[in-house]
Design a protein around this motif. Structure first.
Motif, mmCIF file in Angstrom:
data_model
loop_
_atom_site.group_PDB
_atom_site.id
_atom_site.type_symbol
_atom_site.label_atom_id
_atom_site.label_comp_id
_atom_site.label_asym_id
_atom_site.label_seq_id
_atom_site.Cartn_x
_atom_site.Cartn_y
_atom_site.Cartn_z
ATOM 1 N N VAL A 146 0.846 -1.194 0.000
ATOM 2 C CA VAL A 146 0.000 0.000 0.000
ATOM 3 C C VAL A 146 0.880 1.242 0.000
ATOM 4 O O VAL A 146 2.038 1.195 0.403
ATOM 5 C CB VAL A 146 -0.911 0.053 1.259
ATOM 6 N N ILE A 147 0.294 2.329 -0.455
ATOM 7 C CA ILE A 147 1.001 3.614 -0.393
ATOM 8 C C ILE A 147 0.783 4.185 1.004
ATOM 9 O O ILE A 147 -0.348 4.262 1.488
ATOM 10 C CB ILE A 147 0.456 4.576 -1.465
ATOM 11 N N GLY A 153 0.764 14.311 4.493
ATOM 12 C CA GLY A 153 0.184 13.789 3.265
ATOM 13 C C GLY A 153 1.199 13.417 2.203
ATOM 14 O O GLY A 153 0.833 13.018 1.095
ATOM 15 N N ASN A 154 2.492 13.545 2.531
ATOM 16 C CA ASN A 154 3.508 13.165 1.546
ATOM 17 C C ASN A 154 3.705 11.649 1.548
ATOM 18 O O ASN A 154 3.636 11.007 2.603
ATOM 19 C CB ASN A 154 4.842 13.835 1.875
#
Lengths: 501, 244
Positions: A146-147, A153-154
């Motif tokens: 997963v990201i 939020g980076n």
């Protein structure tokens, strides 16, 4: 004198009109086939020693020589063929296990040759690699599922360690000892120039080759020869060798006669002592134990190196690969039953293991079904002979391929399959200084670079034809493949349709 | 530096060892694996029981454990010293090439498999109690000593000094067993003899070092029969193959 049951396999044909008795053939043949008869002032040959390596043929300045298969035959029948009968004679004479070199020569199906590649027509146009960029770069290693983002939020970019390859091909494991210093030098230099990796095999890393570390895979096999902290830290990746396609289920055995000079120093064992790699790693009796070795290597190298686990393709390879993918390994290397070897018992080489094409398809599918395909990269070897084999392997699900026999052919190997004798006239599978120096690493590395550059171009053309401009987009893309002359079960395992479907 | 291993995983412990100075004391070890893997230049003492693969690929560090250690102690060790005050598990010193492993108590199965030596690098493993089966299989170099001393923590002190199948495939190095080895079956390719002369001199040196670690009396230990096992060929499988 006992009766010679076996008539020489080859005949040395010398064109007396052309032969100038320069004695090049005599000097070039480590098997001592050729000699000069002072009385008659002619060259003579003892073909019983000939292995058909073609060295004399290639070096004869007047092209006076050729080696042909003898047409003297036993009374063959379909069941008792020439080789089978001769093997019986050899064993009856010696009481010993038959020992052979290089890959399985039997006529088992080569699935690569029964798979065809797609091309675009009309819709989805083909891409011309001469005018458009094509990406052949691949990264091997565990990929995140997963990201993840930090509080701002980076995207978090820390990745498990990866190997970067300019094209999806690497030179697979061949130890210093089984092959020569100059052969290793050629592989190391070529890998560095090409931006790919070569593999030390289980023979340690010669001190001269530490400079090629970023393009080196260091191997840890059951004998642990030459394995120490500096060695582990020297390479770009560490490979645990559990098995080899040419001889699944057995270990390795480099005879004491080949443990000389720098080979002894690099393996860190005394000269003349046999280098025995036991069949199992005696600290690995389970996937859990494998996990322990994987993590001990990661701990020792501070998680900076991907760990490859190499296994032979055997019957339940999919389940084995599933276990390895859960062991913490970053890359699985699978070696098919046609893979080469410096020496393996004939019966094992010719009868144990399964084709890499089927193993690859089964493993890729199994890892996908279990949702763990991204845990590992897949590297396959065991007779990858051409750029089209590479393309087919990638489309069946491989991330990259290992080549060794093809690399040796580029260095001048003529596949005479007598590596075990240590008398390689091409300077590859030998430690005799007079033979080793015949292989010039400048020329050797250049020929390897040529071969890979040619393959890279062919890979781009094949990809372009399919309308694919990135090798990543081809991986596991089995719709690009069709089978010919395969039965339903074979198509099912390969996960491809028949041509025409 | 003091490292409290409680609630630390092996990764954290090794990071702390790397960060610490030369001296390092670990307390409360509870089965964490891979402690000091590949390390050099450290002196580490461990209180509690370290987990598997203690000192794997050890490259010169010194590790002293007061209690027991588990499987794969000193796996593929290159140099250094591992001293264990209790017993150790299976597969100790697998493929070790240098350094020393001194164990006060017993060793499990498969100790010293494929130990090897090269020039000045001669690994030494001394087991104070008994060793399990498959001791020194494929031994290619180095020295394995089993003393068979009474071991208070052992389940059984009545058995033989070594289990089944010692020295299978041995093709280098030496094994000393403090016993007449009556009833122990050795394979055909090794020579089994009563240790004397030069062998005893060599043994004396190693036993002296061992006794210093544990405060034992070397003379008492040496005042016994030792059996020395050596391979009769460096090429045990030479005749097995015919070129095909």
């Amino acid at each position: 004198m006992s009766i010679q049951y076996i008539y020489p396999e080859f005949e040395v044909i010398r064109n007396e009109n052309r032969c100038i008795a320069c004695r090049v053939c005599e000097r070039q043949c480590a098997n001592e086939v050729h000699s000069y008869n002072e009385d008659k002032k002619v060259m003579i040959s003892d073909e019983s020693k000939c292995v058909n390596c073609q060295r004399c043929v290639s070096l004869c300045p007047t092209r006076a020589l050729k080696i042909v298969k003898s047409d003297c035959t036993l009374r063959e029948n379909a069941n008792w063929q020439n080789d089978t009968i001769k093997e019986i004679y050899k064993q009856a004479g010696s009481g010993a296990v038959l020992l052979s070199s290089m890959g399985n020569p039997k006529s088992f199906p080569v699935y690569w040759d029964k798979i065809l590649i797609n091309a675009s027509q009309v819709t989805n146009p083909p891409i011309d690699p001469l005018r458009e960029p094509m990406e052949t770069k691949v990264f091997l290693g565990k990929k995140p599922d997963v990201i993840q983002r930090d509080e701002n939020g980076n995207i978090k970019c820390e990745m498990p360690p990866q190997i970067e390859l300019s094209m999806p091909v690497m030179f697979s494991a061949m130890s210093y000892g089984s092959i020569s210093y100059n052969a290793h030098a050629s592989l190391a230099r070529a890998a560095t120039e090409l931006g790919i990796l070569y593999n030390t095999g289980e023979g340690g890393l010669h001190e001269d080759f530490y400079v090629y570390g970023p393009n080196t895979i260091v191997q840890v096999a059951s004998g642990r020869f030459g394995v120490h902290e500096d060695y582990l830290s020297a390479g770009a990746a560490i490979e645990i060798k559990m098995g080899q396609g040419a001889k699944p289920g057995i270990g390795g055995h480099l005879p004491g006669a080949k443990i000389v000079g720098d080979v002894s120093k690099t393996r860190m064992i005394p000269e003349g002592s046999d280098a025995i790699s036991p069949a199992p790693h005696h600290d690995i009796y389970s996937i859990e134990d494998l996990r322990q070795l994987v993590f001990s290597l990661k701990e020792a190298t501070e998680y900076k190196k991907p760990v490859i686990v190499k296994v032979a393709a055997v019957h339940n390879i999919a389940a084995i690969a599933s276990g390895i993918a859960r062991s913490g390994a970053d890359i699985i290397a699978i070696d098919g039953f046609r893979g080469g070897t410096g020496a393996a018992p004939t019966r094992i080489r010719d009868n144990v293991g399964i084709p890499i094409e089927l193993a690859l398809a089964a493993v890729d599918q199994r890892l996908r079904d279990e949702g763990i395909r991204n845990n590992v990269s897949l590297v396959v070897g065991g007779s990858i002979r051409s750029a089209s084999d590479v393309i087919k392997a990638i489309a069946l699900g491989a991330d990259a391929c290992y080549i060794a026999t093809a690399a040796l052919l580029a260095l001048g190997c003529h596949l005479c399959r007598t590596c075990q004798s240590g008398k390689c006239n091409w300077g590859i599978a030998t430690q005799r200084p007079d033979l080793v120096k015949r292989l010039n690493p400048d020329i050797g590395s250049e020929r390897l670079v040529n071969l890979m550059n040619a393959w890279r171009h062919e890979i781009k053309e094949l990809m372009g034809g399919m309308g694919i401009n990135s090798i990543e987009a081809l991986r596991g893309n089995r719709l690009m493949l069709r089978g010919v002359g395969l039965n339903e079960k074979e198509l099912e395992i390969l996960g491809i349709s028949h041509a025409g479907e | 530096m003091l490292i409290d291993a409680k609630e630390l995983g092996y990764k954290e412990i090794n990071e702390k060892i790397r960060e610490s100075g030369k001296e390092c004391e670990i307390v409360g070890a509870l089965g964490q694996r891979f402690i000091a893997a590949g390390m050099s230049g450290k002196t580490i003492s461990i209180d509690g029981v370290p987990g598997n693969a203690l000192g794997a690929y050890l490259n010169g560090a010194s590790i002293k454990v007061k209690a027991n250690a588990q499987d794969a102690v000193g796996d593929t060790m290159n140099d250094g010293l591992i001293v264990v005050g209790g017993n150790i598990g299976d597969a100790a010193g697998y493929a070790m090439r240098g350094g020393k492993i001194f164990v006060k108590g017993d060793a499990g199965y498969r100790a010293g498999i494929h130990m090897k030596a090269y020039k000045e690098k001669i690994p030494v493993m001394i087991i104070g109690g008994r060793a399990g089966s498959f001791l020194g299989e494929y031994q290619a170099g180095g020295i394995i000593v089993v003393l068979g001393l009474k071991n208070e923590s052992a389940h059984d002190n009545s058995g033989k000094i070594v289990g089944y199948f010692p020295c299978t495939g041995m093709h280098g190095g030496k094994m000393y067993l403090r016993s007449d080895c009556e009833g122990i079956k050795f394979p055909g390719q090794v020579n089994v003899a009563h240790a004397k002369g030069k062998d005893l001199d060599e043994l004396k040196e190693y036993i002296g070092e061992y006794c210093e670690e544990f405060g034992l009396n070397a003379d008492e230990i040496l005042d016994a029969d030792f059996t020395v096992v050596t391979p009769d060929s460096k090429n045990p499988y030479k005749q097995m193959y015919v070129a095909n």
